[in-house]
Design an enzyme around this catalytic site. Structure first.
Site, short mmCIF file in Angstrom:
data_model
loop_
_atom_site.label_atom_id
_atom_site.label_comp_id
_atom_site.label_asym_id
_atom_site.label_seq_id
_atom_site.Cartn_x
_atom_site.Cartn_y
_atom_site.Cartn_z
N SER A 130 0.84 -1.20 0.00
CA SER A 130 0.00 0.00 0.00
C SER A 130 0.87 1.25 0.00
O SER A 130 1.90 1.30 0.66
CB SER A 130 -0.91 0.03 1.22
OG SER A 130 -1.68 1.22 1.23
N LYS A 184 -4.48 -6.66 3.33
CA LYS A 184 -4.48 -5.58 2.34
C LYS A 184 -5.90 -5.31 1.85
O LYS A 184 -6.29 -4.15 1.63
CB LYS A 184 -3.58 -5.95 1.15
CG LYS A 184 -3.57 -4.92 0.01
CD LYS A 184 -3.17 -3.53 0.49
CE LYS A 184 -2.75 -2.61 -0.65
NZ LYS A 184 -3.76 -2.41 -1.68
N HIS A 187 -7.55 -3.36 4.55
CA HIS A 187 -6.98 -2.01 4.48
C HIS A 187 -7.74 -1.19 3.44
O HIS A 187 -8.15 -0.06 3.68
CB HIS A 187 -5.49 -2.09 4.11
CG HIS A 187 -4.88 -0.79 3.67
ND1 HIS A 187 -5.11 -0.24 2.42
CD2 HIS A 187 -4.08 0.08 4.31
CE1 HIS A 187 -4.48 0.91 2.32
NE2 HIS A 187 -3.83 1.14 3.45
N ASN A 188 -7.94 -1.78 2.26
CA ASN A 188 -8.63 -1.06 1.19
C ASN A 188 -10.10 -0.83 1.52
O ASN A 188 -10.69 0.17 1.12
CB ASN A 188 -8.48 -1.82 -0.13
CG ASN A 188 -7.09 -1.68 -0.71
OD1 ASN A 188 -6.13 -1.38 -0.01
ND2 ASN A 188 -6.96 -1.91 -2.00
N GLU A 191 -10.17 2.03 3.70
CA GLU A 191 -9.87 3.16 2.82
C GLU A 191 -11.14 3.64 2.10
O GLU A 191 -11.41 4.84 2.01
CB GLU A 191 -8.81 2.74 1.82
CG GLU A 191 -8.43 3.77 0.78
CD GLU A 191 -7.45 3.18 -0.24
OE1 GLU A 191 -7.74 3.30 -1.46
OE2 GLU A 191 -6.44 2.59 0.17
#
Length: 472
Positions: A130, A184, A187-188, A191
């Site tokens: 990232s 990940k 995480h997105n 986000e």
């Protein structure tokens, strides 16, 4: 010629910048791109870093130029391209070699790919990266899923190229097989929720208070100096201050209001649903992007409902601007709480043992959702004893104040006709989570009435059915 420490396939924007990052940190990297001309052009344009880069015209040449056991990073498009690249590369690799997928892969594919490799084949590592183009070049956050042995081979390189937070590397092994790519994905998802909530606040300031992009940008710039300090708030202020060079208008005003998405946000929402863990902020953000794509339909709906009038907020002053700041903070905390809860659930489901405190630590620099309170999140999950971020003492105190502001913001926006799907979802999640006795008892009664599903009683153990037949 001295062999490379690591290899890299795919010299697109991310791959090229990651290769330069590796070289700049003193490691020799062998590179390959399907288009040979691109490989040589990249090498020629590397300037002072040329001596650390070995351009390779074939996969066999690539493998020969890396010292064993050979780690090779794949920076190719997620999906079939990764499978094709593995198949093409495998004949030139040995058992101890390591294929590293650094793309935005679905973790299910990562698990499958590892299983499909035989006992005498190279191993497979799923690596979430990232930070975008800038992060790849100067230091991303790196989330790794693989064996400890594989990680030991690549750890020096990853530690060197990752972002640093007060001297600590933002790279870590988070578990086996798909753990890195799953983290990940979440995480997105966080986000997505964070960006949507910021956009909703922007919409309130633009449409509800009739402020210009420059005025709104100054508000976000001020907020970035307080508890909302984060990369996304920082760049929001910069975006809103920018001017389009062709028209002289604020750059944000000439951009079509239809948000793209590559799938990771949807994956995060889907996995949360499959695990039975609420991630309403992420789900609302994904849905909002889908609604944004319906431009023609939205235009027709605007005409159909024109008689309802334009949105307008009543009775606002500086105190409401302050409430927007606190409301956004509450929404952000709820989004993180949901994301970490999903990671915790997936970790238990798949036996990954993801260290949530370490995850928070490697997100403190390099990644897109880096923010001021990740240190507090890391502390909250240290030792693995926290069920949910909303129960951590420091966040309980924050939410007592911030949730009141969030309620005020959502209520005023709703009355004005201003859409706040992610902020409203965060508020609903918070209110539902803090109810000692909710309303699902009625749902269980309904389920038993039409489907004889049964229910638990509050006064004794066992499974029971209601007296529905007695009431006709």
């Amino acid at each position: 010629m001295q062999q490379a420490d690591i290899g890299l396939i795919g010299l697109g924007v991310m791959g090229a910048n990651l290769a330069l990052n590796i070289a700049e940190n003193g490691y020799r990297v062998a590179v390959y791109n399907r288009t040979v001309e691109k490989t040589h052009a990249f090498h020629q344009e590397a300037g002072a870093l040329k001596d650390k880069i070995i351009p390779c015209e074939t996969l066999e040449d690539l493998a020969k130029n890396i010292r064993a056991p050979r780690p090779i990073i794949l920076m190719v498009k997620a999906g079939e391209a990764v499978d094709e690249q593995i198949a093409a590369l495998k004949p030139f690799l040995a058992k101890e070699d390591i294929i590293i997928d650094a793309g935005n892969a679905n973790f299910h594919d990562t698990v499958r790919r590892l299983k499909e490799l035989g006992a005498n084949d190279p191993t497979f590592v799923g690596m979430g990266v990232s930070g975008g183009e800038e992060g790849a070049r100067h230091g991303p956050s790196i989330m790794v899923g693989g064996t400890p042995e594989s990680y030991a081979r690549i750890e020096p390189v990853l530690t060197a190229i990752s972002a640093k937070y007060e001297g600590e590397s933002c790279a870590a092994l988070l578990g086996p097989d798909g753990a890195g790519h799953f983290v990940k994905t979440i995480h997105n998802g966080i986000e997505y929720a964070d960006m949507q909530m910021i956009a909703e606040i922007y919409g309130i300031l633009r449409d509800g208070l009739a402020l210009s992009p420059v005025e709104i940008g100054k508000i976000f710039d001020t907020w970035n100096k307080g508890p909302l300090n984060s990369y996304l708030i920082e760049i929001t202020a910069k975006v809103l201050a920018a001017t389009d060079t062709e028209t002289g208008k604020p750059a944000v005003e000439i951009i079509v209001d239809s948000a793209g998405q590559k799938g990771t946000g949807r994956w995060a929402a889907i996995e949360a649903q499959m695990l039975g863990i609420p991630a309403t902020g992420i789900e609302a953000a994904v849905a909002a992007r889908s609604i944004s794509a319906l431009r023609d339909e939205r235009a027709r709906a605007a005409k159909a409902y024109a008689s309802l009038g334009a949105p307008k907020l009543a009775g606002t002053d500086q105190s409401f601007i302050d409430a927007l700041e606190q409301g956004l903070l509450a929404g952000k905390i709820a989004a993180y709480a949901q994301g970490f809860a999903v990671m915790s659930g997936a970790s238990a489901e798949h036996g990954w043992n993801i260290p949530l405190d370490t995850t928070a630590k490697i997100w403190r620099a390099g990644c897109i959702i880096r923010s001021q309170f990740l240190d507090e999140i890391a502390s909250a999950f240290a030792g693995g004893g926290q069920d949910n971020l909303l129960l951590a003492p420091s966040f309980v105190e924050r939410m007592k104040t911030a949730s009141t502001a969030l309620r005020d913001v959502v209520a005023k926006a709703a009355l004005a006709g201003l859409p706040t799907p992610a902020l409203a979802a965060a508020l609903g999640y918070f209110d539902g989570y803090r109810q000692a006795r909710g309303t699902a008892n009625l749902i269980q009664a309904q389920r038993d009435f039409f489907g004889a599903h049964g229910f638990k009683r509050v006064d004794k153990e066992g499974d029971f059915h209601g007296p529905w037949s007695d009431i006709g």
